[in-house]
Structures are given as C-alpha cells and as structure tokens.
Design a protein around this motif. Structure first.
Motif, mmCIF file in Angstrom:
data_model
loop_
_atom_site.group_PDB
_atom_site.id
_atom_site.type_symbol
_atom_site.label_atom_id
_atom_site.label_comp_id
_atom_site.label_asym_id
_atom_site.label_seq_id
_atom_site.Cartn_x
_atom_site.Cartn_y
_atom_site.Cartn_z
ATOM 1 N N MET A 150 0.834 -1.183 0.000
ATOM 2 C CA MET A 150 0.000 0.000 0.000
ATOM 3 C C MET A 150 0.879 1.247 0.000
ATOM 4 O O MET A 150 1.909 1.292 0.664
ATOM 5 C CB MET A 150 -0.900 -0.002 1.229
ATOM 6 N N ASN A 151 0.478 2.247 -0.737
ATOM 7 C CA ASN A 151 1.203 3.506 -0.796
ATOM 8 C C ASN A 151 0.453 4.585 -0.038
ATOM 9 O O ASN A 151 -0.775 4.582 0.004
ATOM 10 C CB ASN A 151 1.404 3.946 -2.253
ATOM 11 N N THR A 152 1.199 5.515 0.540
ATOM 12 C CA THR A 152 0.636 6.654 1.245
ATOM 13 C C THR A 152 1.043 7.917 0.508
ATOM 14 O O THR A 152 2.227 8.134 0.260
ATOM 15 C CB THR A 152 1.156 6.715 2.700
ATOM 16 N N THR A 153 0.060 8.746 0.162
ATOM 17 C CA THR A 153 0.333 10.010 -0.510
ATOM 18 C C THR A 153 0.285 11.135 0.502
ATOM 19 O O THR A 153 -0.660 11.235 1.286
ATOM 20 C CB THR A 153 -0.687 10.269 -1.635
ATOM 21 N N ILE A 154 1.328 11.966 0.480
ATOM 22 C CA ILE A 154 1.473 13.040 1.466
ATOM 23 C C ILE A 154 1.716 14.348 0.731
ATOM 24 O O ILE A 154 2.518 14.401 -0.208
ATOM 25 C CB ILE A 154 2.670 12.773 2.401
ATOM 26 N N LEU A 155 1.049 15.408 1.163
ATOM 27 C CA LEU A 155 1.312 16.750 0.664
ATOM 28 C C LEU A 155 1.650 17.623 1.858
ATOM 29 O O LEU A 155 0.896 17.632 2.844
ATOM 30 C CB LEU A 155 0.110 17.329 -0.074
ATOM 31 N N ILE A 156 2.771 18.334 1.779
ATOM 32 C CA ILE A 156 3.167 19.287 2.812
ATOM 33 C C ILE A 156 3.181 20.652 2.143
ATOM 34 O O ILE A 156 3.805 20.825 1.091
ATOM 35 C CB ILE A 156 4.554 18.948 3.395
ATOM 36 N N SER A 157 2.510 21.635 2.742
ATOM 37 C CA SER A 157 2.372 22.940 2.114
ATOM 38 C C SER A 157 2.515 24.060 3.135
ATOM 39 O O SER A 157 2.080 23.940 4.278
ATOM 40 C CB SER A 157 1.011 23.035 1.426
ATOM 41 N N GLY A 158 3.106 25.163 2.686
ATOM 42 C CA GLY A 158 3.265 26.341 3.531
ATOM 43 C C GLY A 158 3.960 27.436 2.763
ATOM 44 O O GLY A 158 4.012 27.421 1.535
ATOM 45 N N PHE A 159 4.518 28.388 3.497
ATOM 46 C CA PHE A 159 5.292 29.455 2.885
ATOM 47 C C PHE A 159 6.717 28.980 2.660
ATOM 48 O O PHE A 159 7.240 28.181 3.444
ATOM 49 C CB PHE A 159 5.337 30.688 3.798
ATOM 50 N N GLY A 160 7.349 29.494 1.609
ATOM 51 C CA GLY A 160 8.773 29.231 1.408
ATOM 52 C C GLY A 160 9.547 29.747 2.615
ATOM 53 O O GLY A 160 9.208 30.785 3.181
ATOM 54 N N GLY A 161 10.540 28.999 3.047
ATOM 55 C CA GLY A 161 11.315 29.373 4.227
ATOM 56 C C GLY A 161 10.887 28.640 5.483
ATOM 57 O O GLY A 161 11.566 28.698 6.499
ATOM 58 N N GLN A 162 9.761 27.914 5.421
ATOM 59 C CA GLN A 162 9.291 27.145 6.572
ATOM 60 C C GLN A 162 9.885 25.739 6.609
ATOM 61 O O GLN A 162 9.606 24.982 7.519
ATOM 62 C CB GLN A 162 7.765 27.048 6.590
ATOM 63 N N GLY A 163 10.659 25.381 5.620
ATOM 64 C CA GLY A 163 11.257 24.050 5.588
ATOM 65 C C GLY A 163 10.363 22.999 4.972
ATOM 66 O O GLY A 163 10.558 21.807 5.189
ATOM 67 N N VAL A 164 9.388 23.420 4.175
ATOM 68 C CA VAL A 164 8.440 22.501 3.551
ATOM 69 C C VAL A 164 9.163 21.487 2.666
ATOM 70 O O VAL A 164 8.978 20.270 2.793
ATOM 71 C CB VAL A 164 7.382 23.293 2.736
ATOM 72 N N LEU A 165 10.000 21.993 1.756
ATOM 73 C CA LEU A 165 10.688 21.103 0.822
ATOM 74 C C LEU A 165 11.679 20.208 1.558
ATOM 75 O O LEU A 165 11.832 19.029 1.213
ATOM 76 C CB LEU A 165 11.385 21.902 -0.274
ATOM 77 N N SER A 166 12.336 20.749 2.581
ATOM 78 C CA SER A 166 13.265 19.946 3.382
ATOM 79 C C SER A 166 12.545 18.801 4.088
ATOM 80 O O SER A 166 13.052 17.681 4.141
ATOM 81 C CB SER A 166 13.982 20.811 4.421
ATOM 82 N N MET A 167 11.361 19.076 4.635
ATOM 83 C CA MET A 167 10.591 18.014 5.286
ATOM 84 C C MET A 167 10.297 16.885 4.315
ATOM 85 O O MET A 167 10.444 15.709 4.642
ATOM 86 C CB MET A 167 9.268 18.552 5.842
ATOM 87 N N GLY A 168 9.881 17.260 3.115
ATOM 88 C CA GLY A 168 9.589 16.245 2.113
ATOM 89 C C GLY A 168 10.817 15.448 1.736
ATOM 90 O O GLY A 168 10.767 14.218 1.611
ATOM 91 N N LYS A 169 11.933 16.138 1.588
ATOM 92 C CA LYS A 169 13.186 15.474 1.221
ATOM 93 C C LYS A 169 13.642 14.514 2.322
ATOM 94 O O LYS A 169 14.035 13.379 2.048
ATOM 95 C CB LYS A 169 14.259 16.527 0.961
ATOM 96 N N ILE A 170 13.568 14.950 3.560
ATOM 97 C CA ILE A 170 13.974 14.107 4.688
ATOM 98 C C ILE A 170 13.062 12.890 4.794
ATOM 99 O O ILE A 170 13.520 11.768 5.003
ATOM 100 C CB ILE A 170 13.984 14.936 5.999
ATOM 101 N N LEU A 171 11.771 13.098 4.619
ATOM 102 C CA LEU A 171 10.811 11.997 4.648
ATOM 103 C C LEU A 171 11.099 11.002 3.520
ATOM 104 O O LEU A 171 11.120 9.788 3.734
ATOM 105 C CB LEU A 171 9.390 12.556 4.527
ATOM 106 N N ALA A 172 11.362 11.519 2.330
ATOM 107 C CA ALA A 172 11.650 10.654 1.184
ATOM 108 C C ALA A 172 12.948 9.862 1.399
ATOM 109 O O ALA A 172 12.986 8.649 1.151
ATOM 110 C CB ALA A 172 11.738 11.490 -0.091
#
Length: 181
Positions: free
Chosen positions: A1-23
């Motif tokens: 089973m796959n889990t789809t996750i979306l993380i969203s916010g303002f740039g500078g909040q670490g949104v992309l980093s969270m996704g990268k670390i999770l991945a």
C-alpha cells in the motif's frame, strides 16, 4: 500500500526539506518513494508544497489530485488543500498559521503548535522538524531510525552536529500534536 502526502506552507518554513527528509528516510527503509516539490519563483515567503509518496508498491505517477495526508502550515494551504484529503485521511495544521480551522468531518484533523515548541527549545530553525515529528506520530510512515539515517544522508556533513537537536525537535512534535476539538 502507498501513502500520498502533501506538505504545504510558505517558502522558508522548511516545507521542501521536510519532504526530502521523509523521502530519504523511506528510501533508507527500502520503500518505494517519489518526491515532487512545487514552489513559486520567489521561494522564501511565497507558497511552496511538496508531494511525497511512500509505500511498498510501485508508484505509477508522482502527480496526485487527492492525498492520504496533508500538512498545512498556513491559511492559504488549508484553504487550497483541505478538500484534497481523501475521506478517512489526515490533515495536520499549524495552529498559529491558521485562523479558520479546517471543518471537514470525514477526515482526522490535528493541530500542532510547532512555532511555540521550536521557540521553547530556543531554536526556531527546528520548526519543520517539530512538524515532521507530529506527522510521524499521526502517520508513522517511517521509523525514528530511518529518520535519523535520513538526516545523516540529507544534511551536509558540516551540519551533522545538529542532528541531535533535530531529533529532539521530532520528539517535541510527537508530543505537541493534538486532535482538533
């Protein structure tokens, strides 16, 4: 089973980093993974979001229209993405960034006080790790060990001394999450 996750916010909040670390953490645990960032040209201060899909099945496409989990760190993100959570899914939001709390009754809704927790730790830079800790408490997509190995992989070596503070922030996030009333 796959889990789809979306993380969203303002740039500078670490949104992309969270996704990268999770991945990276999911990769370290041998799972199938996609990571797809999206952000405006302004990055810091503009909108940013990242889609991460994690699971044990082959992932056909990183492009999703609905998600199992949405993390919204500001009001525009709640407004845009709360309707994209699948029925029975999970929405986590930052209480200080959202004035109008999500209202759906067919999903689980959690709030987190990540800004206050990071401030109490005297380290506002760990805000995103507090959020990640809350996400992993509500939806244990990867293990704590996988997360720590991910930090080692994703952070440049000159920042490895910060890993203990980041892991402490993850613990704070796990304690900070609470169900919406």
């Amino acid at each position: 089973m796959n889990t789809t996750i979306l993380i969203s916010g303002f740039g500078g909040q670490g949104v992309l980093s969270m996704g990268k670390i999770l991945a990276y953490g999911a990769l370290m645990e041998g799972k199938q993974v996609t990571w797809m960032p999206a952000y405006g040209p302004e990055q810091r201060g503009g909108t940013a979001n990242v889609t991460v899909i994690v699971g044990d099945e082959r992932i056909a496409s990183p492009i999703q229209s609905t998600f199992d989990v949405v993390v919204a760190l500001n009001q525009p993100s709640v407004n845009m993405f709360q309707s994209k959570v699948k029925p029975g899914g999970l929405l986590i939001y930052e209480k200080d960034g959202v004035n109008d709390a999500p209202t759906r009754n067919d999903i689980s809704i959690y709030k987190i006080d990540a800004i206050d927790r990071a401030a109490a730790m005297n380290n506002p830079k760990v805000f995103n790790m507090v959020v990640l800790g809350a996400l992993l408490k509500a939806s244990p997509i990867i293990s704590t060990d996988g997360l720590q190995r991910s930090l080692t992989k994703s952070l440049p070596e000159r920042y490895h001394h910060l890993i203990p503070a980041n892991m402490e922030a993850v613990k704070e996030g796990a304690q900070a999450i609470s169900a919406n009333s």
